[in-house]
Design an enzyme around this catalytic site. Structure first.
Site, mmCIF file in Angstrom:
data_model
loop_
_atom_site.group_PDB
_atom_site.id
_atom_site.type_symbol
_atom_site.label_atom_id
_atom_site.label_comp_id
_atom_site.label_asym_id
_atom_site.label_seq_id
_atom_site.Cartn_x
_atom_site.Cartn_y
_atom_site.Cartn_z
ATOM 1 N N CYS A 348 28.904 148.990 43.054
ATOM 2 C CA CYS A 348 29.346 149.815 41.932
ATOM 3 C C CYS A 348 30.791 150.320 42.019
ATOM 4 O O CYS A 348 31.521 150.228 41.028
ATOM 5 C CB CYS A 348 28.363 150.941 41.633
ATOM 6 S SG CYS A 348 27.545 151.650 43.043
ATOM 7 N N ARG A 377 24.244 146.064 54.755
ATOM 8 C CA ARG A 377 23.644 147.358 55.071
ATOM 9 C C ARG A 377 23.055 147.274 56.462
ATOM 10 O O ARG A 377 22.335 146.327 56.760
ATOM 11 C CB ARG A 377 22.522 147.699 54.069
ATOM 12 C CG ARG A 377 23.039 147.831 52.663
ATOM 13 C CD ARG A 377 21.911 148.077 51.683
ATOM 14 N NE ARG A 377 22.460 148.148 50.333
ATOM 15 C CZ ARG A 377 21.721 148.371 49.253
ATOM 16 N NH1 ARG A 377 20.418 148.555 49.365
ATOM 17 N NH2 ARG A 377 22.283 148.417 48.064
ATOM 18 N N GLN A 395 23.303 140.830 45.852
ATOM 19 C CA GLN A 395 22.626 141.468 44.724
ATOM 20 C C GLN A 395 23.050 140.776 43.438
ATOM 21 O O GLN A 395 24.231 140.497 43.253
ATOM 22 C CB GLN A 395 23.029 142.936 44.642
ATOM 23 C CG GLN A 395 22.378 143.807 45.690
ATOM 24 C CD GLN A 395 22.723 145.265 45.475
ATOM 25 O OE1 GLN A 395 23.897 145.617 45.369
ATOM 26 N NE2 GLN A 395 21.719 146.107 45.422
ATOM 27 N N ASP A 397 23.847 141.766 40.627
ATOM 28 C CA ASP A 397 24.144 143.095 40.116
ATOM 29 C C ASP A 397 24.800 143.054 38.734
ATOM 30 O O ASP A 397 25.320 142.025 38.303
ATOM 31 C CB ASP A 397 25.130 143.754 41.095
ATOM 32 C CG ASP A 397 24.859 145.240 41.254
ATOM 33 O OD1 ASP A 397 24.191 145.811 40.383
ATOM 34 O OD2 ASP A 397 25.323 145.817 42.250
ATOM 35 N N HIS A 399 26.951 146.149 36.081
ATOM 36 C CA HIS A 399 27.248 147.536 35.746
ATOM 37 C C HIS A 399 27.642 147.578 34.288
ATOM 38 O O HIS A 399 28.578 146.911 33.876
ATOM 39 C CB HIS A 399 28.334 148.085 36.668
ATOM 40 C CG HIS A 399 27.872 148.133 38.086
ATOM 41 N ND1 HIS A 399 28.082 147.098 38.959
ATOM 42 C CD2 HIS A 399 27.144 149.063 38.752
ATOM 43 C CE1 HIS A 399 27.516 147.397 40.117
ATOM 44 N NE2 HIS A 399 26.935 148.574 40.025
ATOM 45 N N LYS A 479 15.688 155.846 38.144
ATOM 46 C CA LYS A 479 15.620 154.389 37.973
ATOM 47 C C LYS A 479 14.241 153.961 37.519
ATOM 48 O O LYS A 479 13.253 154.680 37.731
ATOM 49 C CB LYS A 479 15.967 153.691 39.287
ATOM 50 C CG LYS A 479 15.083 154.130 40.459
ATOM 51 C CD LYS A 479 15.385 153.348 41.731
ATOM 52 C CE LYS A 479 14.422 153.705 42.839
ATOM 53 N NZ LYS A 479 14.522 152.881 44.029
ATOM 54 N N HIS A 525 23.348 150.803 36.284
ATOM 55 C CA HIS A 525 23.361 149.836 37.386
ATOM 56 C C HIS A 525 22.064 149.059 37.230
ATOM 57 O O HIS A 525 21.030 149.657 36.983
ATOM 58 C CB HIS A 525 23.300 150.499 38.758
ATOM 59 C CG HIS A 525 24.302 151.580 38.991
ATOM 60 N ND1 HIS A 525 25.169 151.543 40.044
ATOM 61 C CD2 HIS A 525 24.570 152.730 38.329
ATOM 62 C CE1 HIS A 525 25.922 152.635 40.034
ATOM 63 N NE2 HIS A 525 25.576 153.371 39.013
#
Length: 653
Positions: A348, A377, A395, A397, A399, A479, A525
């Site tokens: 993000c 991570r 990911q 992902d 945004h 979420k 997200h």
RNA sequence: GCCGAUGUAGCUCAAGUGGUAGAGCAGCUCACUCGUAAUGAGCAGGUUACCGGUUCGAGUCCGGUCGUCGGCUCCA
């Protein structure tokens, strides 16, 4: 005399019995076979609750030894009912504890519930550690207890009495203190006494078959600050056949393990030199790229713009975003020219920098940046598990920067996208969970109210069933998660949609509104597949490695029966490859049987067998992984079949 | 990270109480030219995860490190 209505499955009958009779006595009066089949009973309604205990615990399931002293309606639960198996497992946990107590008299027992596929019991033994080899000894002892057919005898005692009984067991004493009712129930089986609310099977002989499965450590009350106890897992059934069925299914699940299949099919590997960081091999990359290609197409159709942001970003950025405060223990850091940087754990902040690199007008919104972002991570060593739990992953992902008024519409679109994509991959069953504000969070309560309400409204409007997980949201916003159910009935959290009013504030991002004033956008997200690596693992297990042709790294293999047919086989192979199919040519000097066996083990959907007949008639013969063989068909026909199956992403071949 | 188990050839597994590491499959070579799940023979392949200790001698016993497996805890 009191009236009791007895129901069993679809049959019901009302009889009058004397006050104070047990359910079992009543059943014996009605039907001996039924009494034999009965495991527990459910109180559907009764004139008054028999004990204070029942009132406080709201127990509707009771032992067959339960005394009826008012007009009631009861339902008899036999071994066919799922709840009976649950009770059996719970009772078997007691039987195991009874056996352990006999072998290790100093064992102190904690809790022993039934679980989804069996039961466990946690206990503490000071001097000795129990290992896998000890399980057969415990099993033998348990068999003896089952043969003796001990009764499960329920007794209600005061908390003071219970504390006396369990005076040497700190775990039970702790549990007793937490029970609100003045009385507690205890169960005696043979010479084993346990604090337990029940219900239980009438006697140990009802256990038809069981097996102790594994041994593990588990913290008391699941808290890592507490003592580590010994846990033994097992499973019990009413019949030996059920146990065998269970063991077969467990074997099948084991054979579907993506770690084993990933190695066998040469998809990916792990190495001591990089624990938790997967290596993708050529075939694995093929699968990965197919997934990504499909993902890109779907996202382009939805108006997403793909970006890519760096893996290493200044530590200052992570302090601004709040990640450093919340997750520094799980982040990797590097020092470059005496400045601190972090390896990104999320995408993000990168997306926000892209947004901030230019001015934005309300006319551009919603602005949807998609990113296949590689994040790192740090996961504790004990939690790594194949592709399911890794230290670096990609990911899928995105945004979305939008106005508040666009939120619901955008969330709806994401939900539709998730639904569409899951179906294509063969997942038709999923459920949704809504997670609300956690204790550790950024942003104001007002923001959280708005965000939580927005998510809930959309889910409600879409008429989706959902469960709420209180306090489970991300630190920057609530979420909704999508949990896929695979063919083994296991669930996997994949997609997530997170609503964020906080990051835009922290990074001070804005857009120019219709009113010629600056406004703050809202961020969404979201991921659909979650982690590409993990999703690949889920796909492999769901299909046990037998991926549908559109996903299979190798779609077909050409198998000449002997070298004599090499030229014709080669032409077939060349044609398939020229048509962009992923095909291999097994021109080894081996028997057809051997080539077929190898192709089966490699889980290749189509085997193209070519011998004398095919060469003469200019045809091919197809052996399929799914479905009948297709003998001596035209190559063009096969090409069109394959084209249809692949282009339409059909799950069967 | 914690508890327990475990680490031998590319893979699957052998090597009583310590005595110079074996097999099948895979690989390579040769023969067989084969019709729907393993043709046969030969060859090659290992500093027994790593470091240290005990011992005349360690795959085996002891200590440590790392990885892996089953759980627990955790998972933005």
């Amino acid at each position: 005399m009191i009236k009791v209505k007895v129901k069993v499955e679809e049959v019901s009958t009302t009889i009058e019995v004397e006050k104070g009779k047990t359910i079992l006595e009543l059943l014996l009066a009605i039907s001996k076979p039924l009494a034999q089949k009965a495991i527990i009973a459910e109180i559907v309604s009764s004139g008054n609750s028999q004990t204070q205990l029942d009132r406080t615990q709201l127990v509707s399931l009771v032992d067959l030894s339960h005394v009826i002293d008012s007009d009631s309606e009861i339902r008899i639960i036999t071994s066919e009912d799922e709840r009976a198996l649950d009770t059996l497992n719970h009772s078997c946990a007691h039987i195991m504890a009874c056996a352990i107590k006999k072998i290790y008299p100093d064992a102190k027992f904690a809790i022993g519930p039934s679980i989804r596929n069996g039961f466990y019991y946690d206990f503490d033994i000071d001097e000795k550690t129990i290992s896998q080899e000890d399980l057969p000894v415990i099993e033998e002892e348990m068999k003896g207890i089952i043969e003796k057919d001990y009764k499960f005898e329920r007794q209600e005692v005061t908390k003071a009495e219970a504390k006396e009984i369990f005076r040497n067991n700190p775990f039970k004493l702790e549990l007793i203190d937490e029970i609100e009712s003045p009385k507690v129930s205890i169960y005696t089986t043979g010479n084993f006494v346990d604090l337990c609310s029940g219900p239980h099977i009438p006697s140990t002989g009802k256990v038809g078959a069981f097996k102790l499965l594994s041994i593990a450590g588990a913290y008391w009350r699941g808290d890592e600050r507490n003592k580590m106890l010994t846990r033994i897992y097992g499973a019990s059934f009413f019949s030996e056949e059920d146990l065998q069925l269970y063991l077969e299914r467990a074997e099948k699940a084991k054979n579907s393990d993506h770690r084993k299949i990933g190695k066998d099919l040469e998809l990916f590997s792990f190495h001591d030199e990089a624990p938790g960081f997967p290596f993708f091999h050529p075939r694995g990359i093929i699968l990965r790229n197919i997934i990504i290609d499909y993902w890109r197409k779907e996202h382009q159709k939805e108006g997403y713009l793909e970006i890519q942001t760096p893996v290493i970003l200044s530590n200052e950025l992570w302090k601004t975003s709040g990640h450093w405060d919340n997750y520094k223990d799980n982040m990797y850091f590097v020092n470059i020219e005496e400045k601190d940087y972090a390896i990104k754990p999320m995408n993000c902040p990168g997306a926000i920098l892209v947004y901030k690199s230019s001015q934005h007008s309300y006319r551009e919104l919603p602005l949807k940046y998609a990113e296949l972002g590689l994040v790192h991570r740090h996961e504790k060593s004990g939690v790594l598990h194949g592709l399911f739990r890794v230290r670096s992953f990609t990911q899928d992902d995105a945004h979305i920067f939008c106005m508040e008024s666009q939120l619901k519409d955008e969330i709806t679109k994401i939900i539709d996208l998730v639904d569409r994509m899951y179906r294509v991959f063969g997942f038709h069953d999923y459920h949704v969970e809504l997670s609300t504000r956690p204790l550790k969070r950024i942003g104001t309560d007002k923001m959280w109210d708005k965000a939580e309400n927005a998510l809930e409204e959309v889910v409600k409007a879409k008429d989706i069933n959902y469960v709420i997980n209180k306090g489970e949201g991300a630190f920057y916003g609530p979420k909704i998660d999508f949990h896929i159910t695979d063919c083994f009935g296991r669930t996997w959290q994949c997609a997530t949609i997170q609503l964020d009013f906080a990051m835009p504030e922290k990074f001070d991002i804005e857009y120019m509104g219709e009113d010629n004033a600056k406004h703050r956008p809202v961020m969404l997200h979201r991921v659909v597949l979650g982690s590409i690596e993990r999703f690949i693992g889920i796909l492999i297990e769901h299909y046990s490695g037998n991926l549908p042709p559109w996903l299979a790294p190798v779609q077909a293999v050409v198998l000449p029966i002997s070298e004599k047919f090499g030229d014709y086989s080669r032409r077939v192979f060349d044609t398939l490859r020229a048509n962009n199919f992923r095909v291999e040519f097994d021109n080894r000097v081996e028997s057809l049987n051997k080539k077929i066996r190898d192709a089966e083990l490699k889980k290749i959907p189509y085997m193209i067998v070519i011998g004398k007949r095919e060469e003469e008639t200019r045809t091919i013969t197809i052996r399929r992984k799914v479905g009948e063989d297709m003998r001596e068909i035209e190559l063009d026909k096969f090409l069109s079949i394959l084209k249809d199956v692949v282009e339409n992403k059909k799950s069967t071949s």
